[in-house]
Structure formats: structure tokens, C-alpha cells
Design a protein around this motif. Structure first.
Motif, PDB file in Angstrom:
ATOM      1  N   GLU A   1     -61.351   1.100 -10.130  1.00 51.51           N
ATOM      2  CA  GLU A   1     -62.677   1.090  -9.510  1.00 51.51           C
ATOM      3  C   GLU A   1     -63.792   1.167 -10.548  1.00 51.51           C
ATOM      4  OE1 GLU A   1     -65.214   3.838  -6.321  1.00 51.51           O
ATOM      5  OE2 GLU A   1     -63.089   4.233  -6.751  1.00 51.51           O
ATOM      6  N   ALA A   2     -63.514   1.744 -11.722  1.00 48.30           N
ATOM      7  CA  ALA A   2     -64.566   1.932 -12.719  1.00 48.30           C
ATOM      8  C   ALA A   2     -64.969   0.637 -13.405  1.00 48.30           C
ATOM      9  CB  ALA A   2     -64.087   2.939 -13.781  1.00 48.30           C
ATOM     10  N   ALA A   3     -64.131  -0.416 -13.350  1.00 47.40           N
ATOM     11  CA  ALA A   3     -64.433  -1.679 -14.030  1.00 47.40           C
ATOM     12  C   ALA A   3     -65.395  -2.521 -13.194  1.00 47.40           C
ATOM     13  CB  ALA A   3     -63.137  -2.431 -14.303  1.00 47.40           C
ATOM     14  N   ASP A   4     -66.227  -3.338 -13.910  1.00 48.27           N
ATOM     15  CA  ASP A   4     -67.152  -4.272 -13.224  1.00 48.27           C
ATOM     16  C   ASP A   4     -66.513  -5.632 -13.047  1.00 48.27           C
ATOM     17  OD1 ASP A   4     -69.039  -2.287 -13.104  1.00 48.27           O
ATOM     18  OD2 ASP A   4     -69.987  -2.861 -14.995  1.00 48.27           O
ATOM     19  N   THR A   5     -65.610  -5.998 -13.946  1.00 50.15           N
ATOM     20  CA  THR A   5     -64.964  -7.308 -13.887  1.00 50.15           C
ATOM     21  C   THR A   5     -63.461  -7.084 -13.953  1.00 50.15           C
ATOM     22  OG1 THR A   5     -66.832  -8.330 -15.018  1.00 50.15           O
ATOM     23  CG2 THR A   5     -64.779  -9.594 -14.923  1.00 50.15           C
TER      24      THR A   5
ATOM     25  N   ALA B   1     -64.477   6.906 -14.981  1.00 48.39           N
ATOM     26  CA  ALA B   1     -65.858   6.491 -14.723  1.00 48.39           C
ATOM     27  C   ALA B   1     -66.805   7.059 -15.779  1.00 48.39           C
ATOM     28  CB  ALA B   1     -66.276   6.938 -13.327  1.00 48.39           C
ATOM     29  N   ALA B   2     -66.568   8.293 -16.205  1.00 51.07           N
ATOM     30  CA  ALA B   2     -67.406   8.897 -17.237  1.00 51.07           C
ATOM     31  C   ALA B   2     -67.274   8.143 -18.554  1.00 51.07           C
ATOM     32  CB  ALA B   2     -67.029  10.362 -17.409  1.00 51.07           C
ATOM     33  N   ILE B   3     -66.030   7.735 -18.927  1.00 51.87           N
ATOM     34  CA  ILE B   3     -65.832   6.975 -20.165  1.00 51.87           C
ATOM     35  C   ILE B   3     -66.575   5.646 -20.112  1.00 51.87           C
ATOM     36  CG2 ILE B   3     -64.089   5.752 -21.520  1.00 51.87           C
ATOM     37  CD1 ILE B   3     -62.143   7.986 -20.874  1.00 51.87           C
ATOM     38  N   VAL B   4     -66.402   4.903 -19.016  1.00 51.76           N
ATOM     39  CA  VAL B   4     -67.043   3.573 -18.893  1.00 51.76           C
ATOM     40  C   VAL B   4     -68.563   3.709 -18.921  1.00 51.76           C
ATOM     41  CG1 VAL B   4     -67.311   1.569 -17.382  1.00 51.76           C
ATOM     42  CG2 VAL B   4     -65.056   2.613 -17.692  1.00 51.76           C
ATOM     43  N   GLN B   5     -69.098   4.697 -18.191  1.00 51.68           N
ATOM     44  CA  GLN B   5     -70.555   4.861 -18.113  1.00 51.68           C
ATOM     45  C   GLN B   5     -71.140   5.264 -19.468  1.00 51.68           C
ATOM     46  OE1 GLN B   5     -71.739   7.606 -15.120  1.00 51.68           O
ATOM     47  NE2 GLN B   5     -73.922   7.481 -15.582  1.00 51.68           N
TER      48      GLN B   5
END
Length: 528
Positions: free
Chosen positions: A494-498, A472-476
Motif C-alpha cells: 500500500e505504501a508504493a505509488d507505482t 509508510a514512514a520509510i517511503v514518506q
């Protein structure tokens, strides 16, 4: 004698327990004639056994019936049953009178005692006669022994003069024998000594011959001195040939070593000077080198002046290196501030540490500061800095910015422990290391792009190996810097939006936009 004594003891025993014998029970129920016939078959001594200890009759009636049955099978001096027929005439008729009448038994005891007494007297007389015979034989033998000794003594007395004469001769011969044996022992010992001495002399002779051959070989192997050498008087400490040969060999080795080093130095000087100082011979070459050494001090002064002029020209280059190092330090501080805003699991803080190589930066900064503020530095400080840089440049022909520092990663764990690592591969777990690498590369790329508004995708494989917080930290952080994370994982993250779900069809992976696409919309609740 023993048999009669045992019979007498048996009779006395039967007499003492006469009323309790088996005969007192059995014989009154059998006729005397029948009893004589029956106890031809049965041992009559059974009648003398005690009926309450030695032969206990459990059922008298059955015993009597058995005896009557035996009597019934005896006819005409013969016993017959289903198995055998036995003529009793050949068996001894038992004497049952002593079993029936105590007086008869007592009379038999008296007779047995009388018989035993007579036999004992006969035995004593026989023993006494035997003793007399043995004593007579002993005396006869003693008589013969004394008679033989007497004859020997008479013979000895007749031969005494001859024996004495022979004894004297024997004594003289024994003394002579001892003398001869002593002389023989001395001769044998002397012979052994002479043999040993001969062996030692022969061995010594062989050693001397071998030693002579060794010395001759050594003398033949020695290198002859140069005939041009001047003869100098020499007094050796030791006059033995071995010491002189060893001294000569050592001096030859020392001379050969000096010559070898001398030739190597001449060859090295010739190679480095390209034959500039080479003369007609070594002596002429040494003269040229001495002249060059004498002028070396002046040449060093000239080189120092030249270096000072070159160092003055290098001040701008050193100033550029110092400025680049300051810029790098500020960039690292900015990178540390950005890393400080990112939360990484298992870590409390991650920082980049720049450690300057003071053996370079100290003197480079001094030279750069002299150009900016020359009035605040004395000449000795400037000369020292230039001299140190000159020594470093002699060791390193080329100096780059990367030679002035080392980078380390400083990691602080949640418990407050602080550790440093020289590279990223050894930091904590594999997932934590991947997270740190991705974030640092993204921050560096963003620094290269500057303030441009961009949207650049990047691919991150095996995203499932990262824990939820790190991913989540990487994606954000990537989204905030203008990067789009494309995650590859065998399961939905869970960290992905699509989310795109691939399926297999005929050996190929197929992506169907209508059925494989899933968008996740997140809503922020009031209050956080």
C-alpha cells in the motif's frame, strides 16, 4: 470292643425311635421270606434309619413297587435282571426280627450289654495281668542293676589302695604338666617377641640402608659451591643431615633464581640500551649503570621540559579534536531531531547518545581552552593536563576522534521504559531494526549531499517483512529527502505509488509495461 459299643449304641437308637423307623413302613408290606431275600441285596441297616430325618420316603407307593419288582426277580435263591445274575446263598441272611418286634430288639440290647460287660471284664483282667507282668519285669531289671552296682562296689573296694596311689601320681603328673605347659607358653611368647624384634631390626636395617643410599644419591646430585666463594662460619639450627641437605638445596635454588633474574635483567638492559652500558664484566657493567641511575633525575627534568615544549606544539591538534567532537555532537543532535519527526511502530522515541571518554576529553578540552583563554588558567592546571595527556599517549601511540566517544541507541517504548543498545541488531523486532537502519542511512546520506536537489533510488528487499506503518514512514521520509524507494515484495504494498507486476514466461520473469504497470493516485480529503 469299639465295634460292640457302636452296635449297642445303634440298637438303642433304633429302639428309641422304633415306631418311626423305615422298617415300620416297609416290612408290613413284604412277606417275611421275601424281605429276607431282598435285604440280602440291600443293606438291612437302612431299616433302622428314622423315616422323618435320616431316610425320608417321598413316595411310598413307588417304593413298594420297587421292592415288589426286586422280589419278582428273585427265584431259586438267585437274583437276575438284564444285567446280572446273583446267587444269594453266598450273602449273609439278615436278622430282621429286631426290626419287626420291639421286644426282640430290647432282648438283643440286653444280650449285647451282657456281652459287652463280659468283654470289658476280660479286658480289665488282661490289662491288670499286663501291669503285673510289667511290674515284675521292672523289679527284675532293678535287681540286676543293683547286683551290678554291688559287684562294682566290691571291685572298687578291692582296688581302692591302687586307685588312691594312681590318683596321687595323676595329681603330681597334672601339676607337672601345668608347669611344663606354662613354661612352653612362656617360651612360645618369648620366641614370638624375639621373632618380632628380629623382624623389626631387619626392617630397620633395610630402611637405614635405603636411607644411606638415598643420602648418597642426594650428595652426588648436589651442586658444588663456587671455589671462589669465601668460607663463612655457619651454625645450623638442626644438626641432622636431612635438615642440612634441605637447607643446602633451598639455598642453591635461591642462588640459582637470583643468578637467573640477574642474567635476565642484564640481558634486558643490554637489549634496551643496545650494549651502551656493557662493561668488561658484570661488576664493570654495574658501575656504569649506577652512574646512569645517579644522573637519571637530571635526565627526567630534561625530558619533562622537552615534553612541555612538545605539548605546546600539540595544543593545535588537541584543539582540532575538540572542535571535531563538538561538530559531531551537533550533528547527532540534528539527527535526533530528524528521528523525532518519524513515527516507528513499537517505539515511542529513538535517539542517538554520544558518551565522551572523559579520561581523554577532560584534558583535551583543558588544553584547547588554555590556548583560547590563557589568562583564566593557572600553571598547575595546565601542567596537570599536559602530564595526564602524556601518560595517555604513552599507552596509546595514536589518538583519533573515534577514541574519544562511544555511540549508543536509546529506545523508549510506549509504556515509558527506556533501554540502551550498543548497536542496531539488537533493537526490538527484526522489522523495527530494518526500519531504523534504513532511516538512519538515508539521513546520513542526505547529510553528505548537503542542500543539493537530488532524486536517488534505493532498493529495499523483503518489504513485506515490515508492518504498514514502518514501511509508510520509510517511503514518506525518503521522498522528503530526495530518495525514491524501490520495494521488492511478493504482494502489492500500500505504501508504493507505482506497482509493477512480474510474470513468469518460459522460465524467465517478464515485465510488460502495458499490463504490468499500476499507478496509485491518492487524494487528501478535506479536514485531514
Amino acid at each position: 470292643m469299639d465295634k460292640e459299643e457302636r452296635e449297642l449304641a445303634g440298637m438303642r437308637h433304633r429302639f428309641e425311635q422304633f415306631s418311626r423307623n423305615v422298617a415300620a413302613i416297609v416290612l408290613p408290606h413284604i412277606a417275611a421270606a421275601d424281605a429276607d431275600q431282598v435285604f440280602r441285596l440291600i443293606n438291612p441297616e437302612l431299616l433302622g434309619l428314622s423315616s422323618d430325618e435320616e431316610c425320608i420316603i417321598k413316595d411310598k407307593n413307588k417304593v413298594f413297587e420297587g421292592l415288589e419288582s426286586l422280589v419278582g426277580r428273585i427265584k431259586d435263591e438267585a437274583y437276575e435282571d438284564d444285567l446280572v445274575r446273583l446267587h444269594l446263598a453266598g450273602l449273609t441272611l439278615p436278622d430282621l426280627a429286631s426290626y419287626r418286634d420291639a421286644g426282640t430288639l430290647e432282648q438283643r440290647i440286653v444280650e449285647q450289654e451282657s456281652l459287652l460287660h463280659r468283654e470289658r471284664q476280660v479286658l480289665a483282667a488282661a490289662l491288670e495281668q499286663e501291669g503285673i507282668s510289667q511290674e515284675r519285669e521292672r523289679l527284675r531289671q532293678q535287681y540286676h542293676q543293683l547286683n551290678d552296682r554291688l559287684r562294682q562296689y566290691q571291685t572298687f573296694r578291692d582296688q581302692t589302695p591302687l586307685i588312691e596311689q594312681r590318683a596321687k601320681v595323676k595329681l603330681a603328673l597334672e601339676k607337672r604338666k601345668e608347669q611344663v605347659e606354662k613354661q612352653m607358653a612362656d617360651l612360645v611368647a618369648r620366641r614370638q617377641e624375639i621373632t618380632g624384634e628380629k623382624r623389626r631390626l631387619e626392617e630397620r636395617s633395610r630402611e637405614l640402608l635405603e636411607r644411606r643410599d638415598q643420602l648418597l644419591r642426594k650428595l652426588q646430585k648436589l651442586t658444588a659451591p663456587d671455589p671462589d666463594w669465601q668460607v663463612v662460619p655457619f651454625v645450623a639450627e638442626h644438626q641432622d643431615l636431612d635438615g642440612l641437605l634441605e637447607l643446602y638445596e633451598r639455598k642453591c635454588r635461591e642462588h640459582a633464581d637470583v643468578v637467573r633474574r640477574f642474567d635476565e635483567e642484564f640481558r634486558r638492559i643490554e637489549q634496551r640500551t643496545y650494549g651502551k652500558y656493557q662493561g668488561e664484566d658484570q661488576a664493570d657493567t654495574l658501575v656504569n649503570l649506577q652512574a646512569e641511575v645517579d644522573a637519571l633525575e637530571e635526565r627526567e627534568k630534561a625530558v619533562q621540559e622537552l615534553w612541555k615544549s612538545l605539548a605546546a606544539g600539540l595544543q593545535s591538534a588537541f584543539k582540532g579534536l575538540s572542535r571535531d567532537l563538538e561538530t559531531l555532537t551537533s550533528r547527532i543532535e540534528k539527527l535526533n531531531r530528524q528521528l523525532g519527526r518519524v513515527s516507528i511502530s513499537n517505539l515511542s522515541r529513538l535517539r542517538l547518545i554520544l558518551r565522551e571518554h572523559v579520561e581523554w576529553t577532560r584534558w583535551i578540552k583543558t588544553v584547547a581552552e588554555v590556548e583560547a583563554m590563557p589568562l583564566f588558567f593557572d600553571r598547575s592546571t595546565v601542567s596537570e593536563a599536559q602530564r595526564k595527556l602524556g601518560e595517555l599517549l604513552e599507552q596509546h601511540r595514536r589518538v583519533e576522534l573515534s577514541d574519544l566517544f562511544d555511540l549508543h541507541f536509546e529506545v523508549t517504548s510506549p509504556d515509558g521504559q527506556c533501554r540502551r543498545y550498543p548497536h542496531l541488531d539488537s533493537i526490538e523486532s527484526n522489522g523495527t531494526t530494518i526500519t531504523i537502519k534504513v532511516l538512519i542511512n538515508l539521513i546520513l546520506l542526505k547529510g553528505l549531499l548537503g542542500d543539493k536537489e537530488v532524486s536517488i533510488p534505493f532498493y529495499l528487499d523483503e518489504a513485506s517483512s515490515l508492518d504498514r506503518e514502518n514501511l509508510a514512514a520509510i517511503v514518506q521520509e525518503a521522498r522528503g529527502m530526495g530518495f525514491v524507494a524501490v520495494l521488492a515484495s511478493p504482494e502489492a504494498m500500500e505504501a508504493a505509488d507505482t506497482l509493477y507486476f512480474l510474470r513468469e514466461s518460459n522460465g524467465r520473469l517478464v515485465l510488460d509495461p502495458e499490463t504490468s504497470l499500476l499507478r496509485i493516485e491518492r487524494q487528501v480529503e478535506h479536514g485531514g
